[in-house]
Motif scaffolding. Structure first.
Motif, PDB file in Angstrom:
ATOM      1  N   LEU A  45       0.802  -1.451   0.131  1.00  9.88           N
ATOM      2  CA  LEU A  45      -0.104   0.190   0.232  1.00  9.88           C
ATOM      3  C   LEU A  45       0.909   1.126   0.156  1.00  9.88           C
ATOM      4  O   LEU A  45       0.484   2.374  -0.189  1.00  9.88           O
ATOM      5  CB  LEU A  45      -0.885  -0.055   1.376  1.00  9.88           C
ATOM      6  CG  LEU A  45      -1.946  -1.168   1.227  1.00  9.88           C
ATOM      7  CD1 LEU A  45      -2.678  -0.973   2.560  1.00  9.88           C
ATOM      8  CD2 LEU A  45      -2.878  -1.261   0.008  1.00  9.88           C
ATOM      9  N   ASP A  46       1.937   1.168   0.329  1.00  9.01           N
ATOM     10  CA  ASP A  46       2.969   2.221   0.571  1.00  9.01           C
ATOM     11  C   ASP A  46       3.583   2.520  -0.770  1.00  9.01           C
ATOM     12  O   ASP A  46       3.825   3.817  -1.227  1.00  9.01           O
ATOM     13  CB  ASP A  46       4.106   2.000   1.618  1.00  9.01           C
ATOM     14  CG  ASP A  46       3.309   2.085   2.847  1.00  9.01           C
ATOM     15  OD1 ASP A  46       2.544   2.836   3.232  1.00  9.01           O
ATOM     16  OD2 ASP A  46       3.987   1.242   3.832  1.00  9.01           O
ATOM     17  N   CYS A  47       4.082   1.504  -1.519  1.00  8.81           N
ATOM     18  CA  CYS A  47       4.811   1.505  -2.736  1.00  8.81           C
ATOM     19  C   CYS A  47       3.853   1.699  -4.069  1.00  8.81           C
ATOM     20  O   CYS A  47       4.035   2.392  -4.870  1.00  8.81           O
ATOM     21  CB  CYS A  47       5.699   0.361  -3.020  1.00  8.81           C
ATOM     22  SG  CYS A  47       7.076   0.486  -1.852  1.00  8.81           S
ATOM     23  N   MET A  48       2.812   0.993  -4.096  1.00 13.40           N
ATOM     24  CA  MET A  48       1.756   0.967  -5.079  1.00 13.40           C
ATOM     25  C   MET A  48       2.683   0.557  -6.423  1.00 13.40           C
ATOM     26  O   MET A  48       2.076   1.174  -7.620  1.00 13.40           O
ATOM     27  CB  MET A  48       0.824   2.340  -5.273  1.00 13.40           C
ATOM     28  CG  MET A  48       0.363   2.499  -4.097  1.00 13.40           C
ATOM     29  SD  MET A  48      -0.771   4.004  -4.168  1.00 13.40           S
ATOM     30  CE  MET A  48       0.629   5.232  -4.081  1.00 13.40           C
ATOM     31  N   ASN A  49       3.524  -0.347  -6.421  1.00 12.23           N
ATOM     32  CA  ASN A  49       4.209  -0.679  -7.620  1.00 12.23           C
ATOM     33  C   ASN A  49       3.712  -2.007  -8.136  1.00 12.23           C
ATOM     34  O   ASN A  49       4.756  -2.840  -8.451  1.00 12.23           O
ATOM     35  CB  ASN A  49       5.638  -0.572  -7.233  1.00 12.23           C
ATOM     36  CG  ASN A  49       6.149  -1.501  -6.355  1.00 12.23           C
ATOM     37  OD1 ASN A  49       5.154  -2.054  -5.487  1.00 12.23           O
ATOM     38  ND2 ASN A  49       7.392  -1.538  -5.811  1.00 12.23           N
TER      39      ASN A  49
END
Length: 213
Positions: A45-49
């Motif tokens: 959820l932090d990187c969304m990669n």
């Protein structure tokens, strides 16, 4: 429909939600294809990669990652995980493998079953009475301003058509009632008198007249 709509329409959703719903999971990781744990079923959820495999997850130890699961070829997530970071009010939950989950996106359904009284506001999938949406994607679409305006406009049109239909029907019924109260044409006078004469009592000649003759 799934997650969609203008990107700048609603800012109340977390930035990772729409990318999450558009992501393809349970595919082989391109970076770790040689590993037997290369199936991508995690999301950071932090990187969304993109989708991550268990090996990729080693590089996100301090990040908030969630696990995606699968039910009948559709992606789901456990309620215990998603409700910590997202309001899922109105989305129907299901118990699968002893765990309560929600679906990420809608699942096509040809038509609601017989006796169904509640359906998803977006895709019309059958739901329990206490829910409005069948998935997270449908909630995004169903609560968007564009969808609400279109739904309101559609409801107004239906109500207008219904009123016109009822008005036309009432006018026709009133006309029929008026015609039904029209008195019938009375029978001809000649027939009436003929009928009265036929009902008269026949008269015989007095006995004295016959004897005297």
């Amino acid at each position: 429909m799934g997650a969609g709509g203008p990107d700048d329409e609603d800012n109340r959703w977390p930035p990772w939600l729409k990318p999450l719903l558009k992501e393809s999971f349970f595919v082989q990781c391109k970076l770790h294809a040689d590993s037997h744990k290369s199936e991508c079923n995690m999301y950071c959820l932090d990187c969304m990669n993109g989708a991550l495999c268990s090996i990729c997850l080693n590089y996100h130890k301090d990040h908030h990652a969630i696990q995606i699961r699968r039910s009948s070829y559709h992606d789901v997530i456990r309620v215990s995980e998603i409700q910590k970071v997202l309001d899922i009010t109105g989305v129907q939950t299901y118990v699968i493998n002893s765990a309560r989950v929600v679906f990420l996106n809608e699942r096509p359904q040809p038509r609601p079953g017989k006796g169904v009284t509640n359906t998803c506001e977006v895709c019309e999938r059958s739901l329990l009475d206490s829910f409005r949406f069948c998935s997270l994607g449908c909630k995004i679409v169903g609560t968007s301003k564009t969808f609400q305006k279109r739904k309101k406009h559609s409801t107004t049109d239906l109500a207008s058509d219904s009123e016109d239909s009822q008005s036309s029907s009432s006018h026709g019924q009133g006309k029929r009632k008026f015609q039904s109260f029209t008195p019938p044409t009375p029978p001809p006078t000649a027939n009436y008198r003929t009928a009265r004469r036929r009902k008269g009592i026949p008269h015989r000649a007095p006995m004295g007249v016959i004897m005297g003759y």
